[in-house]
Enzyme design. Structure first.
Site, PDB file in Angstrom:
ATOM      1  N   ARG A 231       0.827  -1.217   0.000  1.00 49.41           N
ATOM      2  CA  ARG A 231       0.000   0.000   0.000  1.00 49.41           C
ATOM      3  C   ARG A 231       0.854   1.257   0.000  1.00 49.41           C
ATOM      4  O   ARG A 231       0.580   2.188  -0.764  1.00 49.41           O
ATOM      5  CB  ARG A 231      -0.964   0.007   1.192  1.00 49.41           C
ATOM      6  CG  ARG A 231      -2.070  -1.031   1.061  1.00 49.41           C
ATOM      7  CD  ARG A 231      -3.013  -1.000   2.226  1.00 49.41           C
ATOM      8  NE  ARG A 231      -2.276  -1.316   3.457  1.00 49.41           N
ATOM      9  CZ  ARG A 231      -2.702  -1.045   4.674  1.00 49.41           C
ATOM     10  NH1 ARG A 231      -3.862  -0.448   4.863  1.00 49.41           N
ATOM     11  NH2 ARG A 231      -1.984  -1.377   5.728  1.00 49.41           N
TER      12      ARG A 231
ATOM     13  N   ASN B 173      -6.160  -2.893   1.819  1.00 51.56           N
ATOM     14  CA  ASN B 173      -6.125  -4.346   1.947  1.00 51.56           C
ATOM     15  C   ASN B 173      -7.553  -4.858   2.033  1.00 51.56           C
ATOM     16  O   ASN B 173      -8.438  -4.176   2.563  1.00 51.56           O
ATOM     17  CB  ASN B 173      -5.376  -4.770   3.211  1.00 51.56           C
ATOM     18  CG  ASN B 173      -3.883  -4.594   3.090  1.00 51.56           C
ATOM     19  OD1 ASN B 173      -3.330  -4.537   2.007  1.00 51.56           O
ATOM     20  ND2 ASN B 173      -3.216  -4.500   4.227  1.00 51.56           N
TER      21      ASN B 173
END
Length: 91
Positions: free
Chosen positions: A18, A36
């Protein structure tokens, strides 16, 4: 402008994916977000000009050094007027 929803599978959680996606998107001028998913995938909604978005999607197929990307599914989507590129909480 084009918007894409990416679903990334493989070893993509707990490897900095990320944060890497945020840095990469910002460098390319792509807007949107990354998060996620509970099932172990990473989801990205990304918007930008065609060239930048194509480059971003290709880089997502590689990911950061610690990641092992096995599959990236892309789907056209509507993103709306989003500013910047952010990391969201797990969904």
């Amino acid at each position: 402008m084009t918007a894409q929803r990416l679903l990334i599978e493989g070893r993509v959680q707990r490897v900095g994916y990320r944060d890497w996606a945020v840095r990469t998107a910002r460098q390319l001028g792509v807007t949107g977000w990354v998060r996620n998913l509970q099932d172990g995938r990473v989801e990205i909604l990304a918007d930008g000009d065609d060239g930048a978005l194509d480059t971003f999607v290709e880089r997502c197929r590689e990911g950061p050094t610690m990641a092992t990307v096995e599959r990236v599914d892309t789907h056209p989507t509507e993103l709306g007027n989003v500013k910047g590129f952010t990391k969201r909480f797990t969904a």
